[in-house]
Design an enzyme around this catalytic site. Structure first.
Site, PDB file in Angstrom:
ATOM      1  N   LYS A 204     -18.351  23.427 -19.631  1.00  0.00           N
ATOM      2  CA  LYS A 204     -19.095  24.201 -20.628  1.00  0.00           C
ATOM      3  C   LYS A 204     -18.646  25.661 -20.631  1.00  0.00           C
ATOM      4  O   LYS A 204     -18.444  26.264 -21.674  1.00  0.00           O
ATOM      5  CB  LYS A 204     -20.585  24.093 -20.344  1.00  0.00           C
ATOM      6  CG  LYS A 204     -21.486  24.689 -21.414  1.00  0.00           C
ATOM      7  CD  LYS A 204     -22.942  24.370 -21.096  1.00  0.00           C
ATOM      8  CE  LYS A 204     -23.882  24.863 -22.169  1.00  0.00           C
ATOM      9  NZ  LYS A 204     -25.289  24.523 -21.887  1.00  0.00           N
ATOM     10  N   GLU A 210     -13.454  23.742  -9.545  1.00  0.00           N
ATOM     11  CA  GLU A 210     -12.778  22.464  -9.312  1.00  0.00           C
ATOM     12  C   GLU A 210     -12.066  21.978 -10.564  1.00  0.00           C
ATOM     13  O   GLU A 210     -10.924  21.489 -10.512  1.00  0.00           O
ATOM     14  CB  GLU A 210     -13.790  21.410  -8.840  1.00  0.00           C
ATOM     15  CG  GLU A 210     -14.441  21.713  -7.511  1.00  0.00           C
ATOM     16  CD  GLU A 210     -15.731  22.508  -7.631  1.00  0.00           C
ATOM     17  OE1 GLU A 210     -16.520  22.483  -6.675  1.00  0.00           O
ATOM     18  OE2 GLU A 210     -15.957  23.154  -8.680  1.00  0.00           O
ATOM     19  N   GLY A 260     -25.787  20.137 -18.043  1.00  0.00           N
ATOM     20  CA  GLY A 260     -24.668  19.237 -17.771  1.00  0.00           C
ATOM     21  C   GLY A 260     -25.066  17.812 -17.491  1.00  0.00           C
ATOM     22  O   GLY A 260     -24.457  16.869 -18.005  1.00  0.00           O
ATOM     23  N   ARG A 261     -26.095  17.602 -16.689  1.00  0.00           N
ATOM     24  CA  ARG A 261     -26.456  16.230 -16.312  1.00  0.00           C
ATOM     25  C   ARG A 261     -27.149  15.475 -17.437  1.00  0.00           C
ATOM     26  O   ARG A 261     -27.428  14.288 -17.299  1.00  0.00           O
ATOM     27  CB  ARG A 261     -27.314  16.254 -15.048  1.00  0.00           C
ATOM     28  CG  ARG A 261     -28.584  17.062 -15.145  1.00  0.00           C
ATOM     29  CD  ARG A 261     -29.202  17.250 -13.756  1.00  0.00           C
ATOM     30  NE  ARG A 261     -30.351  18.133 -13.767  1.00  0.00           N
ATOM     31  CZ  ARG A 261     -30.274  19.463 -13.684  1.00  0.00           C
ATOM     32  NH1 ARG A 261     -29.093  20.047 -13.634  1.00  0.00           N
ATOM     33  NH2 ARG A 261     -31.376  20.194 -13.666  1.00  0.00           N
ATOM     34  N   GLU A 346     -30.781  16.717  -8.549  1.00  0.00           N
ATOM     35  CA  GLU A 346     -30.501  18.058  -9.049  1.00  0.00           C
ATOM     36  C   GLU A 346     -31.629  18.541  -9.959  1.00  0.00           C
ATOM     37  O   GLU A 346     -31.917  19.734 -10.021  1.00  0.00           O
ATOM     38  CB  GLU A 346     -29.164  18.081  -9.799  1.00  0.00           C
ATOM     39  CG  GLU A 346     -28.665  19.492 -10.098  1.00  0.00           C
ATOM     40  CD  GLU A 346     -27.227  19.533 -10.567  1.00  0.00           C
ATOM     41  OE1 GLU A 346     -26.326  19.572  -9.706  1.00  0.00           O
ATOM     42  OE2 GLU A 346     -27.004  19.503 -11.798  1.00  0.00           O
ATOM     43  N   HIS A 377     -25.571  -7.651   2.074  1.00  0.00           N
ATOM     44  CA  HIS A 377     -24.851  -7.850   3.339  1.00  0.00           C
ATOM     45  C   HIS A 377     -24.566  -6.517   4.020  1.00  0.00           C
ATOM     46  O   HIS A 377     -23.693  -6.453   4.897  1.00  0.00           O
ATOM     47  CB  HIS A 377     -23.552  -8.610   3.073  1.00  0.00           C
ATOM     48  CG  HIS A 377     -23.783  -9.957   2.470  1.00  0.00           C
ATOM     49  ND1 HIS A 377     -23.947 -11.099   3.229  1.00  0.00           N
ATOM     50  CD2 HIS A 377     -23.922 -10.348   1.178  1.00  0.00           C
ATOM     51  CE1 HIS A 377     -24.159 -12.136   2.429  1.00  0.00           C
ATOM     52  NE2 HIS A 377     -24.150 -11.698   1.176  1.00  0.00           N
ATOM     53  N   LYS A 502     -21.719  27.346  -4.203  1.00  0.00           N
ATOM     54  CA  LYS A 502     -20.544  27.818  -4.934  1.00  0.00           C
ATOM     55  C   LYS A 502     -20.213  29.261  -4.550  1.00  0.00           C
ATOM     56  O   LYS A 502     -19.047  29.616  -4.367  1.00  0.00           O
ATOM     57  CB  LYS A 502     -20.790  27.721  -6.442  1.00  0.00           C
ATOM     58  CG  LYS A 502     -20.895  26.309  -6.985  1.00  0.00           C
ATOM     59  CD  LYS A 502     -21.142  26.345  -8.495  1.00  0.00           C
ATOM     60  CE  LYS A 502     -21.253  24.960  -9.085  1.00  0.00           C
ATOM     61  NZ  LYS A 502     -21.504  25.002 -10.549  1.00  0.00           N
TER      62      LYS A 502
END
Length: 537
Positions: A204, A210, A260-261, A346, A377, A502
């Site tokens: 954005k 990253e 964002g999410r 978050e 399992h 960050k």
């Protein structure tokens, strides 16, 4: 506003909990033969069965009174009306507008035209890419799309592409890179041709460390290729994208009023449209829109997101559950728990209210899980005989009849039933005797076979794993999270805590390079150890 834990409604729930705590689910089912009918609800073809949760009609009534006391109805009106319910950032949280087909207003402005314009541009881009009309700088059609993003710019699209699959003919590969570790980038581009690969930079702000690092790696991997033919951007910072080499006409904007999410429905969803086609992406939006309509109109007692939120709050704050296991019985939904981790933790991993005061109770659970039946399992042993209460969401696409699918669905139903019912030591002893064990051996082994049961779970049935059903499912969890945030009084739409890590990374990196810095003893010691490990031997 009165602190949540001091409200009469909370106190009534606490008193009710004391009476409910010793009751076993087997007892609740025996007392109400219509329990499934009373505690299962539908939205379209999605069915949610809450009957294996450790509550009764009185519990739900008290929870609904809590929702009324916290003005949930007003919160929904403010959210739908585009008010700045994200108070710390003074923004609306109107992700529902991204899938809307009717006017939606933010600050008195209808945002539907800009949403529809973005969808049209997504259709044009994805159509050109899928048809082979989009060509690399050497003239060859693009046959691979690699999305560069992290967090909300990665998890949603990655999950949806994995769930809904690539085109049947396999002409277009759609891959993802989020990790700053170069190994993920190397794995994503393995076997691809630079001349036929298109990168989407999803950020954005176009400042995410990253993502920019991976974008630079992509540019280096492309070599002399023209970035205008090999890069698109989903970003609001067109100037930064242009400085990188992506022309303005290759940029798709993101609304400021979407976090964002919650953004996979926006231009961030371009990789999904590339993978499944824009028509199918529109079906994904339509499924979410159906859940939106249900959420904003259904009475709270019949409202799936509201009831799911209330059940979760009951488990967390009154039964003491610290986690939520999400177990999709579909291999293609294997990335859903990772997506929901960000959505829930978050959003509601907060310790202060909107007023800056301590919440006073537990908030978001630690969400985890993996695709069934593999987990049976791995960690189901803890569900059966461990010492922790672990609520579970079983997500089961019913699919078409067939031996393998029937076995998968049967496993999901069996797990929910067995975790509810359990097995007493006496039942275990009788089973051992029936299997041929003598009385002494049966008595010795019985305690090891006993299972307490009474583990709460919700089962969600989908007709099949398709764009529309996935859209309903994701919107259900989005709205559940928003409701819980409203009840706890936290802001579900910011993430200030993430910024601290960050900031620390930005401080440590240059001092790692220079070999200097003033840090706490642990960090300083670790940096010294890193330098020693890297020193020539």
């Amino acid at each position: 506003m009165t602190p949540l834990t001091q409200t009469p409604q909370w106190q009534a729930l606490a008193a009710h909990r004391d009476g409910m705590a010793p009751r076993h689910l087997n007892e609740l089912f025996a007392a109400d033969p219509r329990r499934f009918e009373r505690l299962s609800l539908r939205c379209g073809e999605l069915l949610c069965d809450f009957s294996k949760q450790r509550l009764d009609a009185e519990t739900l009534d008290l929870l609904l009174r809590l929702a009324e006391a916290r003005d949930l109805a007003g919160f929904l009106r403010r959210m739908r009306g585009g008010e700045a319910i994200n108070t710390t950032e003074r923004r609306a949280a109107l992700h529902v507008a991204l899938r809307a087909d009717e006017p939606c207003f933010v600050d008195g402005r209808d945002v539907l035209p800009e949403v529809q314009a973005t969808r049209q541009r997504m259709r044009e881009f994805s159509g050109a890419i899928r048809s082979g009309a989009w060509r690399g700088s050497g003239g060859a059609p693009v046959n691979a799309v690699v999305n560069l993003g992290i967090g909300g710019s990665d998890l949603g699209p990655r999950m949806a592409v994995h769930a809904l699959g690539e085109p049947a003919d396999g002409r277009l590969a759609v891959r993802f890179v989020a990790n700053i570790d170069p190994a993920e980038f190397a794995a994503a581009v393995a076997g691809l041709e630079p001349a036929r690969t298109l990168f989407i930079v999803s950020s954005k702000t176009f400042t995410t460390q990253e993502t920019l690092s991976n974008a630079q790696a992509a540019r280096a991997w492309l070599g002399a290729a023209d970035t205008a033919r090999h890069f698109l951007a989903a970003s609001n910072n067109v100037a930064a994208a242009q400085a990188f080499g992506i022309p303005a006409q290759n940029c798709l904007a993101l609304p400021e009023w979407v976090g964002g999410r919650y953004s996979m429905w926006s231009a961030i969803g371009l990789p999904i449209a590339c993978a499944i086609g824009m028509d199918a992406f529109e079906e994904l939006l339509a499924g979410a829109r159906e859940m939106d309509a249900h959420f904003f109109s259904a009475p709270f007692a019949e409202n799936l997101p509201v009831l799911m939120a209330l059940v979760g709050l009951w488990n967390i704050d009154f039964l003491g559950a610290g986690t939520l296991a999400v177990l999709p019985y579909a291999h293609r939904l294997g990335l859903l728990p990772a997506y929901l981790q960000q959505l829930e933790m978050e959003s509601n991993g907060k310790h202060v209210t909107l007023d800056g005061e301590a919440v006073g109770c537990a908030t978001a659970p630690i969400l985890w899980g993996m695709a069934g039946s593999v987990g049976q399992h791995a960690f189901h042993q803890l569900f059966y005989q461990g010492t922790r209460l672990t609520p579970i969401d079983f997500i089961v696409p019913v699919g078409e009849p067939g031996a393998a699918q029937e076995a998968l669905v049967a496993n999901a139903l069996a797990q929910g039933a067995a975790l509810m019912k359990g097995r007493t030591a006496e039942e275990a002893r009788r089973q051992l005797l029936a299997a041929g064990k003598d009385a002494a051996e049966a008595a010795r082994l019985a305690p090891h076979l006993a299972c307490a049961g009474n583990q709460p779970s919700t089962t969600l049935l989908l007709p099949r794993l398709a764009p529309r059903s996935l859209g309903r499912l994701i919107a259900l969890y989005e709205h559940k999270v928003a409701v819980q945030g409203c009840l706890w009084g936290v802001n579900s739409f910011d993430q200030w805590g993430v910024e601290l890590g960050k900031q620390m990374a930005r401080e440590i990196l240059p001092q790692m390079i220079s070999g200097s810095g003033d840090f706490d003893a642990s960090t300083a010691g670790l940096l010294a150890a890193i330098r020693a490990l890297r020193a020539p031997r």
